[in-house]
Write an enzyme that holds these catalytic residues in place. Sequence first.
Site, PDB file in Angstrom:
ATOM      1  NE  ARG A  15      -0.164-100.852 -64.016  1.00  0.00           N
ATOM      2  CZ  ARG A  15       0.472-101.087 -62.867  1.00  0.00           C
ATOM      3  NH1 ARG A  15       0.548-100.157 -61.954  1.00  0.00           N
ATOM      4  NH2 ARG A  15       1.041-102.256 -62.637  1.00  0.00           N
ATOM      5  CE  LYS A  75       4.213-105.445 -62.814  1.00  0.00           C
ATOM      6  NZ  LYS A  75       3.833-105.242 -61.387  1.00  0.00           N
ATOM      7  CE1 TYR A  94       6.156 -98.614 -58.706  1.00  0.00           C
ATOM      8  CE2 TYR A  94       4.721 -98.992 -60.577  1.00  0.00           C
ATOM      9  CZ  TYR A  94       4.995 -98.341 -59.394  1.00  0.00           C
ATOM     10  OH  TYR A  94       4.104 -97.430 -58.898  1.00  0.00           O
ATOM     11  CG  HIS A  96       8.753-104.664 -56.970  1.00  0.00           C
ATOM     12  ND1 HIS A  96       8.548-104.092 -55.734  1.00  0.00           N
ATOM     13  CD2 HIS A  96       7.864-104.071 -57.809  1.00  0.00           C
ATOM     14  CE1 HIS A  96       7.566-103.193 -55.817  1.00  0.00           C
ATOM     15  NE2 HIS A  96       7.137-103.153 -57.060  1.00  0.00           N
ATOM     16  CD  GLU A 118      10.956-101.170 -57.197  1.00  0.00           C
ATOM     17  OE1 GLU A 118      10.373-100.579 -58.127  1.00  0.00           O
ATOM     18  OE2 GLU A 118      11.814-102.054 -57.392  1.00  0.00           O
ATOM     19  CB  SER A 134      -0.796 -97.395 -51.822  1.00  0.00           C
ATOM     20  OG  SER A 134       0.301 -98.263 -51.706  1.00  0.00           O
ATOM     21  CG  ASP A 198      -1.512 -98.002 -38.219  1.00  0.00           C
ATOM     22  OD1 ASP A 198      -0.431 -98.182 -37.652  1.00  0.00           O
ATOM     23  OD2 ASP A 198      -1.609 -97.867 -39.457  1.00  0.00           O
ATOM     24  CB  VAL A 239      -0.468-104.115 -42.067  1.00  0.00           C
ATOM     25  CG1 VAL A 239      -1.769-104.086 -41.301  1.00  0.00           C
ATOM     26  CG2 VAL A 239      -0.075-105.521 -42.427  1.00  0.00           C
ATOM     27  CG  LEU A 240       4.615-101.615 -46.032  1.00  0.00           C
ATOM     28  CD1 LEU A 240       4.880-102.858 -46.863  1.00  0.00           C
ATOM     29  CD2 LEU A 240       4.733-100.391 -46.922  1.00  0.00           C
ATOM     30  CB  ALA A 268      -0.721-106.441 -47.136  1.00  0.00           C
ATOM     31  CG  ASP A 270       2.160-105.950 -52.643  1.00  0.00           C
ATOM     32  OD1 ASP A 270       1.572-105.981 -51.544  1.00  0.00           O
ATOM     33  OD2 ASP A 270       2.609-104.895 -53.129  1.00  0.00           O
ATOM     34  CB  VAL A 298      -6.012-109.273 -57.346  1.00  0.00           C
ATOM     35  CG1 VAL A 298      -5.294-108.869 -58.630  1.00  0.00           C
ATOM     36  CG2 VAL A 298      -7.190-110.172 -57.651  1.00  0.00           C
ATOM     37  CG  ASN A 300      -1.755-107.285 -61.284  1.00  0.00           C
ATOM     38  OD1 ASN A 300      -2.539-108.123 -60.861  1.00  0.00           O
ATOM     39  ND2 ASN A 300      -1.580-107.058 -62.573  1.00  0.00           N
ATOM     40  CG  MET A 301      -5.774-105.408 -55.964  1.00  0.00           C
ATOM     41  SD  MET A 301      -6.170-104.952 -54.276  1.00  0.00           S
ATOM     42  CE  MET A 301      -7.795-104.244 -54.463  1.00  0.00           C
TER      43      MET A 301
END
Length: 366
Positions: A15, A75, A94, A96, A118, A134, A198, A239-240, A268, A270, A298, A300-301
Amino acid sequence: MIVGIPKEIKNNESRVGMTPAGVFELVKNNHKVYVQSEAGEGSGFFNQDYQQAGAIILDTIGQVYAMSEMIVKVKEPIEEEYDLIQAGQILFTYFHFASSEALTKAMIKQKAICIAYETVEDEEGTLPLLTPMSEVAGRMAIQQGAKYLEKPVKGRGVLLGGVPGVAPGKVLVLGAGVVGIQAAKMAAGLGAHVTILDINMKCLRYVNDVMPPHVVTEFSNEFNIRKLIKTHDLIIGGVLLKGAKAPNLITRDMLKEMRPGTVIVDVAVDQGGCVETTRPTTHEDPIYIIDDVVHYSVANMPGAVPYTSTMALTNVTLPYALKLANLGWEAACEKDASLHKGLNIVEGKVVYQEIMEAFGWEEIVA
Ligand SMILES: NC(=O)c1ccc[n+]([C@@H]2O[C@H](COP(=O)([O-])OP(=O)(O)OC[C@H]3O[C@@H](n4cnc5c(N)ncnc54)[C@H](O)[C@@H]3O)[C@@H](O)[C@H]2O)c1
């Protein structure tokens, strides 16, 4: 302002921080934009596209960092980039930070202005610069899941849409947030039977309102999950829990309850994954099998679809980048509360409390 777009040098990252359309907008607003040669090639944007939009192409990453007041990236900077960063330079990308003490210390040392995608947060508490990734991952989860359900790659051998006279496959989606809803939508579009879980009734009501009748909602609890995994072919983890590790909704012992060839796509991952047996994988080696259950996890889809991901990301980052360029970071963050939440490290000082907490720091460690 002078804005620089370097080529991403993190392994397998195709990217780029800005499209030619973004360059066009910045130049229109009287800013100067330097783009590193071939920075956009992985996403389908070439030097001449950037030049036509008004950018100046520079040969090396060193030149881009040295000549720019603001760097717009995708990144977090990797070690080779640390020393290129200058004091007072704006880095919009990003980061993180909470997951890397080394990166945090490096950015403190360089005294840059680190604004993290983020943590930019709007009035409703959603994270507008995370949402598009997402969306990409949620949609991709079904594409990948469908692929790994095929027999030659050890899946159950089920076609998600079924055919006339044969029932469609069944998809279980854990979490009805951004990832979950996009996954459910794709699966439903293929004709699969979808169950989405959920703990937030608002989310379940929304899904129930907008989805077709072959998407059904159930409340997320261990009893329901244990029941549903026995009959579903593909399980999507979406889920998060904000700021925390994802809960293990599927424990190791539950794998034995699933049919051989069941596929789990744990998006999820990551955040640690919502399946006990999840461990991060890469696009080169995306799956592994435990107890005959195929795991795809994965981390970083969106990296696999850089064309779509770059466009989706830059659509949402550009208005903020433009604001930073037009007003300077101080005035922009003062005027825009969402952008203000993005400030993580300012000239050597950590200004985002969660980073300090993540490392148990009481005072700045440089
Ligand atoms: N692997 C990748 O490449 C990739 C890409 C993008 C996002 N992600 C990750 O995907 C995950 C989901 O992101 P999102 O944007 O959809 O988050 P989101 O906040 O929009 O949705 C998460 C949902 O999980 C629900 N939830 C919480 N606890 C639950 C439980 N016990 N049972 C069922 N549902 C529960 C929440 O109520 C919420 O609706 C995050 O961890 C995110 O970091 C991964």
